[in-house]
Scaffold this motif. Structure first.
Motif, short mmCIF file in Angstrom:
data_model
loop_
_atom_site.label_atom_id
_atom_site.label_comp_id
_atom_site.label_asym_id
_atom_site.label_seq_id
_atom_site.Cartn_x
_atom_site.Cartn_y
_atom_site.Cartn_z
N ALA A 126 -5.45 4.61 4.46
CA ALA A 126 -4.73 3.47 3.87
C ALA A 126 -4.81 2.26 4.80
N THR A 162 -9.10 1.92 -0.09
CA THR A 162 -8.44 1.93 -1.41
C THR A 162 -8.14 0.50 -1.88
N ARG A 179 -4.58 4.04 -7.69
CA ARG A 179 -4.24 5.11 -6.73
C ARG A 179 -3.82 6.39 -7.46
N PHE A 212 1.12 3.84 -3.22
CA PHE A 212 0.75 5.26 -3.10
C PHE A 212 1.92 6.14 -3.54
N THR A 264 0.84 -1.20 0.00
CA THR A 264 0.00 0.00 0.00
C THR A 264 0.87 1.24 0.00
N VAL A 273 -1.94 10.68 3.47
CA VAL A 273 -2.35 9.28 3.41
C VAL A 273 -1.95 8.64 4.73
#
Lengths: 324, 158
Positions: free
Chosen positions: A143, A152, A312, A77, A73, A120
């Motif tokens: 997140a 997400t 993203r 991002f 993640t 985030v």
């Protein structure tokens, strides 16, 4: 069927208004079907650029506030913002930051808010992202917070289904593993409630979805069945979504070993599955999906992880209002 | 011998009536009444034409705040409150289940952000009304049942 057609027509004619602009993305209930389809179309566009660089986010800064470990993640991002031409600042690990000195979450968020255009956040406590969004003026993207939300990831999972089948409506989707504590289950079921799908919840009795989620599914009129064996459901599935069963959920190690064995995906357990079955997994995988399964036409989890970047990119672009 | 319990009228104060039998002690706890503050009359498990059995509480020289009324509504939704002035009932109303409960109850989920110390955050719940009301945490989404709330309130004031 008519309902499905009308929905798909509506998706096609969805207006160009960007409702994502400036929005906090905290839970999968924060947007509707039209917004999600707009995001999917943008993500499909971004797929063309997932190995090149755009300049739409020139001059913009995204802050990463990860209070909990993450690989996929966090990196997706960061990659997404860099591909869009923006920059990323990273709070670093909790041990290396002011948090080790005892700074509270509110103060950390206030600082990041003054530095960045977008925050985030991942946190081990449930509701932390909502709290951060109340403090920050800049948009906040969740997140992952505790066992509650991972919106997400859920967007990405539904996007993968949409890319695989060209639709989400009408799909028969199985969830297998720890359906009680895996946060992505919560968020993905919420996203899927925007579509006409049939769900199969496959888990040991102690790891069935929580009352909160079952109430949500009933409240939204979602069609679902509970199973305690994959064999009962596998033949009718379009998608099988596997999540890990964690050892720490079982006080008795013997019970864990027994449960783990029966909720492990192998070539044998896939016998009877449709040719078109798509297997998804949020990764990291430990041993709940046998390595042999990677070689089958069903395995899509690596593609799913790869789609995390364009998805993203699309989200950041829409939330920050980037114009090409 | 008369079957009725004779309790003298109060001059100023409140009477909480139609409390489900057995709940009066919990209400005293959440109102922080130990019995040393002033005159209190507690009638428990008496006949009621509406409820079968009920408890009644009379407290002299005391009023109820908005938060206290909300708490009473949660754990004793059938209760009626009488405000007594100069031996007369000046006001009488049924408690109303609130739609939101803020600050007065803690979320039972230890991993909820609202339980983190040293953060400027107030707990907030949406009351889901049904057969038995449930508080849904606005931050972590966890359900807090009335038993959870009752347990917490009793241990806090005890």
């Amino acid at each position: 069927m008519v309902g499905i057609l009308i929905n798909e027509l509506l998706d096609e004619f969805e207006g160009s208004l960007n409702t994502w602009l400036g929005m906090d993305v905290i839970s999968a209930l924060d947007w509707g079907r039209e917004e999600l389809m707009g995001l999917f179309r943008e993500a499909q566009e971004m797929e063309k650029h997932s190995k090149s660089s755009l300049s739409v986010m020139n001059g913009k800064i995204m802050a990463l506030a990860f209070f909990e470990p993450s690989t996929r993640t966090r990196l997706s991002f960061e990659t997404a913002m860099l591909r869009l031409g923006g920059r990323v600042i990273d709070m670093g690990s909790v041990e290396a930051s002011s948090l080790a000195k005892g700074e509270n979450l509110a103060d950390t968020i206030r600082m990041l808010d003054s530095y960045a255009d977008l925050i985030v956040i991942r946190h081990e406590l449930e509701g932390a992202a909502k709290f951060a969004a109340e403090i920050a003026d800049a948009p906040v993207i969740n997140a992952g917070d505790g066992a509650q939300n991972h919106p997400t990831q859920a967007m990405l999972d539904a996007y993968t289904m949409w890319r695989e089948f060209g639709r989400v409506d009408g799909l028969s989707i199985g969830f297998m593993g720890d359906l009680r504590y895996a946060r992505v289950i919560n968020s993905l079921v919420q996203v899927l409630s925007l579509f006409d799908v049939k769900l199969h919840m496959i888990s040991p009795p102690s790891l069935q979805p929580r009352a909160e989620l079952l109430d949500f599914m009933r409240g939204r009129g979602m069609r679902f069945e509970m199973h305690d064996h994959l064999e009962e459901a596998v033949a009718g599935l379009d998608v099988l979504y596997v999540v890990r069963i964690q050892k720490e959920r079982f006080p008795d190690p013997m019970e864990y070993e027994r449960v783990r064995g029966s909720f492990r995906l192998t070539m044998e357990s896939l016998r009877g599955a449709r040719d078109s079955l798509v297997i998804l997994h949020p990764l990291p995988r430990v041993d709940e999906v046998d390595f042999e399964v990677d070689q089958t036409r069903h395995a899509r989890y690596f593609k799913q992880a790869a789609l995390g970047v364009p998805l993203r990119m699309a989200l950041i672009k829409l939330v920050l209002g980037g114009v090409e | 011998m008369s079957k009725e319990l004779i309790i003298s009228k109060i001059r100023e104060g409140i009477v909480i009536d139609h409390v489900p039998a057995g709940r009066a002690m919990v209400i005293l706890k959440i109102l922080n009444i130990s019995g040393l503050e002033g005159r209190v009359a507690l009638v428990m498990n008496v006949e009621s034409s509406k409820m079968g059995r009920k408890d009644i509480i009379k407290i002299e020289g005391r009023d109820l705040t908005h938060d206290e009324l909300n708490l009473i509504a949660l754990i004793s939704p059938t209760a009626t409150v009488n405000r007594v002035r100069n031996y007369e009932v000046a006001e009488k109303f049924k408690v109303q289940l609130p739609t939101k409960v803020r600050g007065i109850v803690r979320c039972k989920n230890p991993k909820c952000i609202t339980n983190k110390p040293r953060e400027p955050i107030t707990s907030s719940f949406t009351v889901i009304k049904g057969g038995q009301a449930v508080l849904k945490c606005d931050y972590c989404g966890a359900y807090n049942s009335l038993e959870d709330v009752e347990k917490q309130l009793v241990s806090r004031s005890g």
